[in-house]
Write a protein that holds these residues in place. Structure first.
Motif, PDB file in Angstrom:
ATOM      1  N   ALA A 413       5.607 -20.640 -66.179  1.00 38.06           N
ATOM      2  CA  ALA A 413       4.332 -20.012 -65.831  1.00 38.06           C
ATOM      3  C   ALA A 413       3.201 -20.610 -66.654  1.00 38.06           C
ATOM      4  O   ALA A 413       2.090 -20.839 -66.157  1.00 38.06           O
ATOM      5  N   LYS A 414       3.464 -20.875 -67.930  1.00 36.59           N
ATOM      6  CA  LYS A 414       2.448 -21.497 -68.787  1.00 36.59           C
ATOM      7  C   LYS A 414       2.155 -22.927 -68.325  1.00 36.59           C
ATOM      8  O   LYS A 414       0.993 -23.340 -68.240  1.00 36.59           O
ATOM      9  N   ASP A 415       3.220 -23.666 -68.043  1.00 34.20           N
ATOM     10  CA  ASP A 415       3.028 -25.045 -67.585  1.00 34.20           C
ATOM     11  C   ASP A 415       2.311 -25.091 -66.237  1.00 34.20           C
ATOM     12  O   ASP A 415       1.631 -26.067 -65.918  1.00 34.20           O
ATOM     13  N   GLY A 416       2.476 -24.008 -65.462  1.00 35.33           N
ATOM     14  CA  GLY A 416       1.861 -23.970 -64.143  1.00 35.33           C
ATOM     15  C   GLY A 416       0.409 -23.545 -64.145  1.00 35.33           C
ATOM     16  O   GLY A 416      -0.184 -23.401 -63.062  1.00 35.33           O
ATOM     17  N   GLY A 417      -0.171 -23.316 -65.312  1.00 32.36           N
ATOM     18  CA  GLY A 417      -1.585 -22.972 -65.377  1.00 32.36           C
ATOM     19  C   GLY A 417      -1.897 -21.657 -66.060  1.00 32.36           C
ATOM     20  O   GLY A 417      -3.053 -21.277 -66.160  1.00 32.36           O
ATOM     21  N   ARG A 418      -0.878 -20.909 -66.511  1.00 36.04           N
ATOM     22  CA  ARG A 418      -1.043 -19.623 -67.209  1.00 36.04           C
ATOM     23  C   ARG A 418      -1.622 -18.556 -66.278  1.00 36.04           C
ATOM     24  O   ARG A 418      -1.980 -18.819 -65.150  1.00 36.04           O
ATOM     25  N   ASN A 419      -1.652 -17.321 -66.811  1.00 32.81           N
ATOM     26  CA  ASN A 419      -2.153 -16.158 -66.062  1.00 32.81           C
ATOM     27  C   ASN A 419      -1.440 -16.035 -64.723  1.00 32.81           C
ATOM     28  O   ASN A 419      -2.062 -15.892 -63.667  1.00 32.81           O
ATOM     29  N   ARG A 420      -0.121 -16.081 -64.762  1.00 34.62           N
ATOM     30  CA  ARG A 420       0.663 -15.971 -63.537  1.00 34.62           C
ATOM     31  C   ARG A 420       2.069 -15.478 -63.844  1.00 34.62           C
ATOM     32  O   ARG A 420       2.515 -15.475 -64.987  1.00 34.62           O
ATOM     33  N   VAL A 421       2.766 -15.068 -62.785  1.00 26.35           N
ATOM     34  CA  VAL A 421       4.141 -14.564 -62.884  1.00 26.35           C
ATOM     35  C   VAL A 421       5.069 -15.593 -62.263  1.00 26.35           C
ATOM     36  O   VAL A 421       4.807 -16.108 -61.177  1.00 26.35           O
ATOM     37  N   TYR A 422       6.148 -15.907 -62.958  1.00 28.47           N
ATOM     38  CA  TYR A 422       7.114 -16.885 -62.465  1.00 28.47           C
ATOM     39  C   TYR A 422       8.472 -16.207 -62.359  1.00 28.47           C
ATOM     40  O   TYR A 422       8.951 -15.595 -63.309  1.00 28.47           O
ATOM     41  N   ARG A 423       9.081 -16.299 -61.177  1.00 24.00           N
ATOM     42  CA  ARG A 423      10.395 -15.729 -60.994  1.00 24.00           C
ATOM     43  C   ARG A 423      11.177 -16.554 -59.978  1.00 24.00           C
ATOM     44  O   ARG A 423      10.618 -17.293 -59.179  1.00 24.00           O
ATOM     45  N   SER A 424      12.472 -16.430 -60.009  1.00 25.77           N
ATOM     46  CA  SER A 424      13.379 -17.122 -59.100  1.00 25.77           C
ATOM     47  C   SER A 424      13.045 -18.613 -59.018  1.00 25.77           C
ATOM     48  O   SER A 424      12.928 -19.271 -60.040  1.00 25.77           O
ATOM     49  N   GLN A 425      12.834 -19.113 -57.819  1.00 19.43           N
ATOM     50  CA  GLN A 425      12.620 -20.538 -57.663  1.00 19.43           C
ATOM     51  C   GLN A 425      11.150 -20.947 -57.691  1.00 19.43           C
ATOM     52  O   GLN A 425      10.823 -22.088 -57.482  1.00 19.43           O
ATOM     53  N   GLY A 426      10.271 -19.997 -57.939  1.00 20.34           N
ATOM     54  CA  GLY A 426       8.873 -20.389 -57.923  1.00 20.34           C
ATOM     55  C   GLY A 426       7.961 -19.287 -58.395  1.00 20.34           C
ATOM     56  O   GLY A 426       8.402 -18.267 -58.907  1.00 20.34           O
ATOM     57  N   LEU A 427       6.666 -19.491 -58.213  1.00 19.88           N
ATOM     58  CA  LEU A 427       5.673 -18.534 -58.659  1.00 19.88           C
ATOM     59  C   LEU A 427       5.675 -17.333 -57.729  1.00 19.88           C
ATOM     60  O   LEU A 427       5.792 -17.445 -56.516  1.00 19.88           O
ATOM     61  N   ALA A 428       5.497 -16.137 -58.366  1.00 17.28           N
ATOM     62  CA  ALA A 428       5.357 -14.926 -57.561  1.00 17.28           C
ATOM     63  C   ALA A 428       3.946 -14.799 -57.050  1.00 17.28           C
ATOM     64  O   ALA A 428       3.687 -14.190 -56.037  1.00 17.28           O
ATOM     65  N   VAL A 429       2.999 -15.327 -57.799  1.00 18.57           N
ATOM     66  CA  VAL A 429       1.597 -15.267 -57.381  1.00 18.57           C
ATOM     67  C   VAL A 429       0.951 -16.611 -57.678  1.00 18.57           C
ATOM     68  O   VAL A 429       1.448 -17.395 -58.454  1.00 18.57           O
TER      69      VAL A 429
END
Length: 429
Positions: A413-429
């Protein structure tokens, strides 16, 4: 005696002393420590330099910094035998556990001395003694009343004695034929099993004992032991019904609450502490094995928190941590556990939550944190957080695997830009 020989004797004492001794300033920067202190600090520091007492303990006892900062007198004892529970080798997982007793004394305006003592064996012995004391106390002392019921395999009440009415306020005639869970069960915080879950365990193992809060018909709570025992009829060994015994026992509410707060709460934020979180995770892992209930873990880390401390100072940083705790605990479900795991990292343990439910809550937490606004001398402060979540089923029932998976997704989630939720195979939001 010359000053030089006195200094040599002091150094000899420091290095020979059988406890860890550390001299540092009020910011935690270490000026001197003996070999015993080094032995305690090196495993905790990892790849970091062992140059600052508070930074070294940041992941295990973040409250030490605030204890020192909030101590107003010019000199004196800041804390005495403060217990620090650490996990060695595997971070927050179930690796080798160690307990250190820390005493800090303020020697001057910018000088303090800290001692570290390994009390792991002592704490283990104390726990065994407490367990024994509790066990014998419930057998011999202070039992106020017994309520006995007969319950069918599906949880319906067949019979109840007069003590059931005296203890709970429910008349037997009014509850016979109804589900006991509908009358007595209440969704309360903590690790208490529901009645149907107790019946499942009792059916397999013959009995199950649980202690916790119970509720009377008028809403009043009392401390109660609930024993569920399998009954069979004559020579028929097929499961037919259960006996349920409720025992009201006295509890010193204020004293117990004080002890519970000290042992389970983070000193700075009031969130659950790392030790309690670990115990709750082990307890819920047992429930997962026994009754196959779902279990989810969310880990969250405040984005760029170091910048907040560097720009606004630690008092503002501490206020941010307290505000985040306040906001998040308001959204927590009754059985959820919200804990500060160290520094700006928090964990949320969610019994009976599947991935979909946990994702929905994580997103609500993310939005709530992003909505926080705090006035500071340097202007309005806003913050965000990154989230990783996983379920015990995904980790094949491994607590270590659950923690590793949630951590891995937090970093994603941090590597993806922060301020987000990461679960399973990808971002939840």
């Amino acid at each position: 005696m010359s000053a030089e020989s006195s200094e040599e004797q002091l150094l000899e004492f420091l290095y020979a002393c059988p406890v860890g001794l550390i001299e540092c300033d009020l910011a935690g920067d270490i000026a001197l420590m003996n070999p015993f202190a080094m032995q305690h600090l090196l495993p905790l520091a990892g790849t970091r330099d062992v140059g600052n007492l508070f930074a070294t303990f940041e992941q295990h006892a973040p409250e030490l910094r605030s204890i020192a900062a909030s101590f107003a007198p010019a000199t004196g004892r800041m804390c005495d035998g403060h217990r620090i529970f650490v996990d060695l080798g595997t971070g927050r997982s179930s690796g080798a556990r160690k307990v250190l007793a820390c005493t800090m004394v303020k020697l001057g305006p910018d000088r303090l001395m800290a001692t570290l003592t390994d009390i792991t064996d002592q704490v283990a012995q104390e726990q065994r003694l407490r367990q024994a004391d509790t066990w014998f106390a419930t057998l011999l002392d202070g039992v106020i009343d017994f309520a006995e019921l007969t319950v069918t395999a599906n949880g319906e009440i067949e019979d109840a004695n007069a003590s059931f009415t005296r203890q709970t306020g429910y008349y037997a005639a009014a509850v016979i034929g109804r589900k006991l869970a509908d009358i007595l069960d209440a969704e309360m915080p903590g690790g208490d099993l529901r009645l149907e879950e107790q019946l499942t365990i009792a059916a397999r193992e013959g009995w199950h004992l649980q202690e916790g809060w119970q509720q009377r018909s008028n809403g009043e709570r009392y401390w109660c032991q609930r024993l569920v025992v399998v009954r069979t009829d004559g020579l028929d060994t097929n499961l037919s019904r259960f006996s349920v015994v409720l025992r009201e026992v006295p509890r010193r509410a204020e004293a117990v609450e004080d002890i519970r707060r000290v042992l389970t709460k983070d000193h700075l934020t009031g969130a659950s502490n790392r030790r309690y979180f670990s115990q709750a995770m082990e307890r819920e892992h047992t429930h997962w094995r026994n009754i196959c209930q779902s279990l989810a873990l969310i880990v969250l880390d405040l984005d760029h928190f170091k910048r907040i401390n560097d720009r606004h100072g630690h008092p503002i940083g501490d206020a941010v941590l307290r505000r985040v705790t306040e906001v998040c605990t308001q959204l927590l479900p009754p059985r959820g556990v919200f804990a500060r795991l160290g520094g700006e990292e928090f964990g949320v343990l969610l019994p009976r939550y599947d991935q979909g439910q946990a994702t929905k809550l994580a997103e609500a937490l993310r939005v709530a944190i992003a909505a926080i606004e705090m006035e500071t001398p340097l202007g309005m402060l806003r913050l965000t957080a990154s989230f990783g979540l996983a379920t015990l089923d995904e980790a094949d029932g491994s607590i270590d695997g659950l923690i590793a998976l949630a951590d891995e997704r937090l970093y994603a989630a941090k590597d993806g830009g922060r301020n987000r939720v990461y679960r399973s195979q990808g971002l939840a939001v």
